[in-house]
Design a protein around this motif. Structure first.
Motif, PDB file in Angstrom:
ATOM      1  N   ALA A  65     -34.143  26.155  13.063  1.00  0.00           N
ATOM      2  CA  ALA A  65     -34.773  24.716  12.181  1.00  0.00           C
ATOM      3  C   ALA A  65     -34.303  23.954  10.889  1.00  0.00           C
ATOM      4  O   ALA A  65     -32.547  24.699  11.043  1.00  0.00           O
ATOM      5  N   VAL A  66     -34.317  22.581  11.152  1.00  0.00           N
ATOM      6  CA  VAL A  66     -33.828  21.652   9.923  1.00  0.00           C
ATOM      7  C   VAL A  66     -33.279  22.224   8.946  1.00  0.00           C
ATOM      8  O   VAL A  66     -33.658  23.276   8.183  1.00  0.00           O
ATOM      9  N   GLY A  67     -31.794  21.890   8.614  1.00  0.00           N
ATOM     10  CA  GLY A  67     -31.484  22.645   7.416  1.00  0.00           C
ATOM     11  C   GLY A  67     -30.160  23.990   7.523  1.00  0.00           C
ATOM     12  O   GLY A  67     -29.598  24.855   6.911  1.00  0.00           O
ATOM     13  N   ASP A  68     -30.388  25.163   9.060  1.00  0.00           N
ATOM     14  CA  ASP A  68     -29.824  26.208   9.004  1.00  0.00           C
ATOM     15  C   ASP A  68     -28.521  25.775   9.524  1.00  0.00           C
ATOM     16  O   ASP A  68     -27.595  24.816  10.053  1.00  0.00           O
ATOM     17  N   GLU A  69     -27.609  26.854   8.856  1.00  0.00           N
ATOM     18  CA  GLU A  69     -26.331  26.176   9.308  1.00  0.00           C
ATOM     19  C   GLU A  69     -25.508  27.208  10.431  1.00  0.00           C
ATOM     20  O   GLU A  69     -26.377  28.238  10.972  1.00  0.00           O
ATOM     21  N   VAL A  70     -25.632  26.584  11.840  1.00  0.00           N
ATOM     22  CA  VAL A  70     -25.201  26.755  13.688  1.00  0.00           C
ATOM     23  C   VAL A  70     -23.812  26.941  13.159  1.00  0.00           C
ATOM     24  O   VAL A  70     -22.656  25.966  12.556  1.00  0.00           O
ATOM     25  N   LEU A  71     -22.968  27.316  15.525  1.00  0.00           N
ATOM     26  CA  LEU A  71     -22.229  27.126  15.523  1.00  0.00           C
ATOM     27  C   LEU A  71     -21.741  26.677  17.005  1.00  0.00           C
ATOM     28  O   LEU A  71     -23.409  27.152  17.251  1.00  0.00           O
TER      29      LEU A  71
ATOM     30  N   PHE B 280     -26.110  28.943  18.037  1.00  0.00           N
ATOM     31  CA  PHE B 280     -25.887  29.701  17.797  1.00  0.00           C
ATOM     32  C   PHE B 280     -25.929  30.549  15.977  1.00  0.00           C
ATOM     33  O   PHE B 280     -25.530  29.221  15.188  1.00  0.00           O
ATOM     34  N   ALA B 281     -26.700  30.898  15.108  1.00  0.00           N
ATOM     35  CA  ALA B 281     -26.656  30.869  14.091  1.00  0.00           C
ATOM     36  C   ALA B 281     -25.703  31.143  13.406  1.00  0.00           C
ATOM     37  O   ALA B 281     -25.096  32.477  14.271  1.00  0.00           O
ATOM     38  N   LYS B 282     -25.032  30.395  12.433  1.00  0.00           N
ATOM     39  CA  LYS B 282     -22.922  31.315  11.916  1.00  0.00           C
ATOM     40  C   LYS B 282     -23.530  31.784  10.846  1.00  0.00           C
ATOM     41  O   LYS B 282     -24.661  31.784  10.129  1.00  0.00           O
TER      42      LYS B 282
ATOM     43  N   PRO C   7     -14.614  26.145   8.986  1.00  0.00           N
ATOM     44  CA  PRO C   7     -13.834  26.091   9.711  1.00  0.00           C
ATOM     45  C   PRO C   7     -12.974  26.887  10.798  1.00  0.00           C
ATOM     46  O   PRO C   7     -13.029  26.940  12.374  1.00  0.00           O
ATOM     47  N   GLU C   8     -13.509  28.148  10.187  1.00  0.00           N
ATOM     48  CA  GLU C   8     -13.646  29.452  10.659  1.00  0.00           C
ATOM     49  C   GLU C   8     -14.396  29.568  11.928  1.00  0.00           C
ATOM     50  O   GLU C   8     -13.863  29.810  13.148  1.00  0.00           O
ATOM     51  N   ALA C   9     -15.871  29.117  11.722  1.00  0.00           N
ATOM     52  CA  ALA C   9     -16.381  29.196  12.730  1.00  0.00           C
ATOM     53  C   ALA C   9     -16.678  28.450  14.107  1.00  0.00           C
ATOM     54  O   ALA C   9     -16.585  29.136  15.192  1.00  0.00           O
ATOM     55  N   ALA C  10     -15.474  27.228  13.851  1.00  0.00           N
ATOM     56  CA  ALA C  10     -15.815  26.372  14.517  1.00  0.00           C
ATOM     57  C   ALA C  10     -14.859  26.792  15.230  1.00  0.00           C
ATOM     58  O   ALA C  10     -13.802  25.559  16.253  1.00  0.00           O
ATOM     59  N   ASN C  11     -13.827  27.661  14.925  1.00  0.00           N
ATOM     60  CA  ASN C  11     -12.657  27.317  15.724  1.00  0.00           C
ATOM     61  C   ASN C  11     -12.474  28.913  16.744  1.00  0.00           C
ATOM     62  O   ASN C  11     -11.812  29.909  17.250  1.00  0.00           O
ATOM     63  N   LEU C  12     -13.907  29.580  16.960  1.00  0.00           N
ATOM     64  CA  LEU C  12     -14.319  30.500  16.924  1.00  0.00           C
ATOM     65  C   LEU C  12     -13.684  31.147  18.491  1.00  0.00           C
ATOM     66  O   LEU C  12     -13.219  31.910  18.805  1.00  0.00           O
TER      67      LEU C  12
ATOM     68  N   LEU D 133     -19.213  37.657  20.310  1.00  0.00           N
ATOM     69  CA  LEU D 133     -17.910  37.833  19.882  1.00  0.00           C
ATOM     70  C   LEU D 133     -18.690  37.044  17.787  1.00  0.00           C
ATOM     71  O   LEU D 133     -18.230  37.575  16.762  1.00  0.00           O
ATOM     72  N   ILE D 134     -19.795  36.355  17.679  1.00  0.00           N
ATOM     73  CA  ILE D 134     -20.589  35.716  16.717  1.00  0.00           C
ATOM     74  C   ILE D 134     -20.155  36.903  15.874  1.00  0.00           C
ATOM     75  O   ILE D 134     -19.952  36.637  14.712  1.00  0.00           O
ATOM     76  N   ASP D 135     -21.151  38.184  16.117  1.00  0.00           N
ATOM     77  CA  ASP D 135     -21.907  39.381  15.537  1.00  0.00           C
ATOM     78  C   ASP D 135     -20.417  39.778  15.890  1.00  0.00           C
ATOM     79  O   ASP D 135     -19.896  40.637  13.984  1.00  0.00           O
ATOM     80  N   LEU D 136     -19.341  40.316  15.813  1.00  0.00           N
ATOM     81  CA  LEU D 136     -17.874  40.384  15.447  1.00  0.00           C
ATOM     82  C   LEU D 136     -17.314  39.710  14.300  1.00  0.00           C
ATOM     83  O   LEU D 136     -17.405  40.383  13.368  1.00  0.00           O
ATOM     84  N   ALA D 137     -17.281  38.799  14.296  1.00  0.00           N
ATOM     85  CA  ALA D 137     -16.763  37.960  13.489  1.00  0.00           C
ATOM     86  C   ALA D 137     -17.826  38.171  12.148  1.00  0.00           C
ATOM     87  O   ALA D 137     -17.165  38.285  11.271  1.00  0.00           O
ATOM     88  N   GLY D 138     -19.059  37.857  12.024  1.00  0.00           N
ATOM     89  CA  GLY D 138     -20.153  38.119  10.859  1.00  0.00           C
ATOM     90  C   GLY D 138     -19.615  39.275  10.505  1.00  0.00           C
ATOM     91  O   GLY D 138     -19.559  39.110   9.129  1.00  0.00           O
ATOM     92  N   VAL D 139     -19.050  40.520  11.167  1.00  0.00           N
ATOM     93  CA  VAL D 139     -18.611  41.706  10.509  1.00  0.00           C
ATOM     94  C   VAL D 139     -17.950  41.745   9.500  1.00  0.00           C
ATOM     95  O   VAL D 139     -16.861  43.483   9.174  1.00  0.00           O
ATOM     96  N   GLY D 140     -16.723  40.710  10.263  1.00  0.00           N
ATOM     97  CA  GLY D 140     -15.587  41.234   9.675  1.00  0.00           C
ATOM     98  C   GLY D 140     -14.253  41.722  10.390  1.00  0.00           C
ATOM     99  O   GLY D 140     -13.134  42.064  10.488  1.00  0.00           O
ATOM    100  N   GLU D 141     -15.187  41.857  12.119  1.00  0.00           N
ATOM    101  CA  GLU D 141     -13.811  42.933  13.336  1.00  0.00           C
ATOM    102  C   GLU D 141     -13.554  41.794  13.708  1.00  0.00           C
ATOM    103  O   GLU D 141     -12.314  42.204  14.742  1.00  0.00           O
ATOM    104  N   LEU D 142     -13.973  40.608  13.788  1.00  0.00           N
ATOM    105  CA  LEU D 142     -13.187  39.092  14.633  1.00  0.00           C
ATOM    106  C   LEU D 142     -12.858  38.230  13.225  1.00  0.00           C
ATOM    107  O   LEU D 142     -13.644  37.832  13.406  1.00  0.00           O
ATOM    108  N   GLU D 143     -10.930  38.370  12.971  1.00  0.00           N
ATOM    109  CA  GLU D 143     -10.611  36.867  11.699  1.00  0.00           C
ATOM    110  C   GLU D 143     -10.896  35.586  12.464  1.00  0.00           C
ATOM    111  O   GLU D 143      -9.792  35.569  13.669  1.00  0.00           O
ATOM    112  N   VAL D 144     -10.999  34.657  12.139  1.00  0.00           N
ATOM    113  CA  VAL D 144      -9.774  33.331  12.691  1.00  0.00           C
ATOM    114  C   VAL D 144      -8.848  32.753  11.326  1.00  0.00           C
ATOM    115  O   VAL D 144      -9.921  32.542  10.824  1.00  0.00           O
ATOM    116  N   PRO D 145      -7.753  32.390  11.607  1.00  0.00           N
ATOM    117  CA  PRO D 145      -6.949  32.427  10.425  1.00  0.00           C
ATOM    118  C   PRO D 145      -6.826  30.917  11.262  1.00  0.00           C
ATOM    119  O   PRO D 145      -6.790  30.283  11.987  1.00  0.00           O
TER     120      PRO D 145
END
Length: 310
Positions: A83-89, A109-111, A118-123, A268-280
């Motif tokens: 929906a309009v206003g949702d944060e996504v990647l 996908f939902a962010k 910046p991290e989401a855009a480089n995942l 991969l998004i799910d892993l990043a969301g729970v901190g298992e996949l970091e994007v420095p």
């Protein structure tokens, strides 16, 4: 209107131009994203260096993160809803180095709230590439894995995905990248003269899998020397050596790779969301300075992931 980066002729960062363009109204199956960060990858300007002149000018950028500003009729994004206003990647998109763009909803996908723009855009470009390398080599928890270029973007994702599998990982990089390799669960080995001997010393029981992210003859030669099964060697950067020496090379344009990479985006998004996949992310540049940021990326020593921020 929006601002975006285009290559009006073939070349690298030096040919890029920052131009105005209309943002199409999204139709069925499409959404419009106000970009909060655009990811930067070597592939972004690699694809502007050659091709069919009929395709010029070429838009630049494959992945973004931002906020939905419009949703086409009867449209949901890949993760559901939207929906309009949702944060996504979004990945893989065309022309991500922009302040706003309209893209297929199937690539959006939902962010996770825990992930910065910046991290989401480089995942996903680096993450799906790494996952594809693991698929091809059948890497598993019992394996000892050699990663060449382990401190780069794909290498860092490989270190983390292999750690989740439970594999032992030996990562080659310069001394400057040693701390990065250790931080993400690898054992550092310096590249350069004597690399094969150093690898054999640290892994006397042998190497099961070799993953090449750099494409140098040294990386290929050492991989061939220490891995018995060439089906368990893969490169993303030495296609000619792969063809001549009988091991795998993968790329996002290959049908099997594209299908697989698309299929693992949500995981991969799910892993990043729970901190298992970091994007420095090491540096952020204003979108208007993309040419300078791209030149740094092309230098081969960006010091980590870069992001463009409109």
């Amino acid at each position: 209107m929006t601002k975006h980066w285009m290559a009006p002729r073939f070349g690298g960062s030096e040919v890029l131009e920052f131009v105005d363009t209309d943002v199409p109204v999204p139709g069925p199956g499409e959404v419009t994203i106000a970009v909060r960060a655009a990811g930067m990858n070597p592939a972004d300007t690699k694809h502007t260096r050659q091709g069919d002149p009929a395709d010029l000018p070429l838009p630049v950028g494959y992945e973004v993160a931002g906020v939905l500003t419009a949703v086409g009729p009867d449209t949901t994004i890949a993760s559901g809803g939207g929906a309009v206003g949702d944060e996504v990647l979004a990945f893989r998109v065309v022309g991500g180095w922009a302040s706003e763009l309209t893209v297929p909803a199937a690539d959006v996908f939902a962010k996770p709230a825990s992930l910065g723009f910046p991290e989401a855009a480089n995942l996903l470009l680096a993450g799906t590439t790494a996952a594809d390398m693991l698929r091809v080599t059948r890497a598993a928890g019992r394996d000892t894995v050699l990663v060449h270029g382990a401190s780069g973007a794909v290498g860092v994702s490989l270190l983390q995905q292999l750690r989740l599998l439970g594999a032992r990982v030996i990562g080659t990089t310069s001394e400057r990248g040693a701390d990065v390799v250790g931080r993400f669960g690898g054992e550092w080995v310096a590249y350069g003269d004597g690399l094969e001997a150093r690898v054999r010393s640290i892994a006397p029981s042998g190497i099961d899998v070799a993953l090449d992210c750099v494409g140098t003859d040294e990386a290929v030669d050492v991989s061939l020397a220490v891995v018995a099964d060439r089906d368990r060697i893969v490169t993303i950067a030495a296609q000619a050596r792969a063809a001549s020496d009988g091991f795998a090379a993968v790329g996002g344009a290959q049908p099997a790779s594209k299908t697989f990479r698309d299929s693992v985006r949500q995981r991969l998004i799910d892993l990043a969301g729970v901190g298992e996949l970091e994007v420095p992310v090491s540096r952020r540049f204003p979108l208007a300075e993309a040419r300078e940021a791209a030149a740094l990326l092309e230098s081969g020593h960006p010091g980590g992931k870069l992001a463009l921020v409109p």
